[in-house]
Design a protein around this motif. Sequence first.
Motif, PDB file in Angstrom:
ATOM      1  N   ALA A 189       6.777  30.414   9.863  1.00 38.06           N
ATOM      2  CA  ALA A 189       5.757  29.545  10.472  1.00 38.06           C
ATOM      3  C   ALA A 189       5.136  30.169  11.719  1.00 38.06           C
ATOM      4  O   ALA A 189       4.201  29.602  12.290  1.00 38.06           O
ATOM      5  CB  ALA A 189       6.398  28.222  10.878  1.00 38.06           C
ATOM      6  N   GLY A 197       1.810  28.666  13.093  1.00 36.50           N
ATOM      7  CA  GLY A 197       2.344  27.583  13.934  1.00 36.50           C
ATOM      8  C   GLY A 197       1.861  27.673  15.372  1.00 36.50           C
ATOM      9  O   GLY A 197       1.433  26.664  15.948  1.00 36.50           O
ATOM     10  N   TYR A 232      -0.775  24.871  17.033  1.00 36.10           N
ATOM     11  CA  TYR A 232      -0.323  23.960  18.095  1.00 36.10           C
ATOM     12  C   TYR A 232      -0.593  24.473  19.510  1.00 36.10           C
ATOM     13  O   TYR A 232      -0.258  23.793  20.482  1.00 36.10           O
ATOM     14  CB  TYR A 232       1.172  23.665  17.921  1.00 36.10           C
ATOM     15  N   ALA A 250       7.369  26.997  17.415  1.00 35.06           N
ATOM     16  CA  ALA A 250       7.007  26.730  16.020  1.00 35.06           C
ATOM     17  C   ALA A 250       8.202  26.930  15.101  1.00 35.06           C
ATOM     18  O   ALA A 250       8.465  26.124  14.208  1.00 35.06           O
ATOM     19  CB  ALA A 250       5.861  27.643  15.595  1.00 35.06           C
ATOM     20  N   ALA A 272      10.375  24.570  11.999  1.00 31.27           N
ATOM     21  CA  ALA A 272      10.084  25.099  10.663  1.00 31.27           C
ATOM     22  C   ALA A 272      11.346  25.619   9.986  1.00 31.27           C
ATOM     23  O   ALA A 272      11.401  25.743   8.764  1.00 31.27           O
ATOM     24  CB  ALA A 272       9.043  26.209  10.767  1.00 31.27           C
TER      25      ALA A 272
END
Length: 355
Positions: free
Chosen positions: A115, A119, A123, A131, A135
Amino acid sequence: MTLSLTSAGESHGPALVAIVGGLPAGLELDRDWIDADLKRRQEGYGRSPRQQIEQDRVEVLAGLRQGRTLGTPLALVVRNVDHKNWTWGMAPWPPEGEPTGKGTKAVTLPRPGHADLAGVLKYGHDDVRNALERASARHTAVHVAAGTVAKALLRTIGIEVRGATVAEDVLQARIDEARAARDTVGGVVEVRATGVPPGLGSYATKDDRLDARLAFALMGIQAVKGVEIGDGFALAGLLGSEAHDEIRTDRRRDTNHAGGIEAGISNGEEIVVRAAMKPLPTLMKPLRSVDLETGEAAQALVERSDVAAVEALAVVAEGAVAWELACAAKDKFGGDAIADFVAAHRAYVERIQWR
Ligand code: EPS
């Protein structure tokens, strides 16, 4: 009430949490059933040294009294023993004192396949750890606990669910070879459910289709890249006369290419689903990546990981399938008390004369 499941928890945070809603009151649960499945999930050849640190055990904080559900939300917790090494790095509140232990330095080397990159972009994180922690497949532990609860509910109406690896994928030699090459492997798992009456799921809308729900649940497990129901992809190459399961006068079938589901509804045959797991993305021989801090070419993050987790996936997939079947059964049979749920099932199978 429909069953519901919400989970939370980071891989190296204090704990993993699940809240299960909609269970009938009076369902018997045994802590050993849940802990046995948690243990099965931790086993398997090729797992990371993390599994020697963790001793997954369930704690129940609400919804259960003396081994029976109360018909209220059931709160399940699995603690992360490894958190003791991350108390500064994964502290929920700004920690006091000097940085100490693991997770104190930002990760900036995203691993292809994890991720990490998508990720942090999504974000707005500048530490990949923000992240990767959620994940991580670590939180499948608490989903397995919820799966055991689902299996207990299904057992009251004679449904059994079992996941296993597809044999050639756990060959120790293959895993040893990958480990020696500092590489990783994936594999295929199969879940079978017996005793499922015809009539779970529906063709009415896509959200009701049992095959769609199973595929959604299995694809929701980390590292799963493909799902098959019954003969799945192989059906595309067959003629209709070869592919369909002819109906006998007793309304059962001699073959089960459909994997027990037709038009999104269980047809009374064994439910058979498969999930394909990609090779795990943390490689000891890292792939090409970018350092997000400098923008320079770099090698991906190398950290402790599994070489293979396909045996764990078999247990996680079993729990996911059990969960979806339990949802479909609860939708069909209802029941605030377990006796109502069981009685509704009995009345239904009598009406359709299913055996
Ligand atoms: C995982 C990375 C590894 C795995 C983990 C999943 O964790 P760690 O970085 O702490 O060694 O062991 O799985 C589990 C801890 C578990 O219990 O299944 C990942 O990045 O997905």
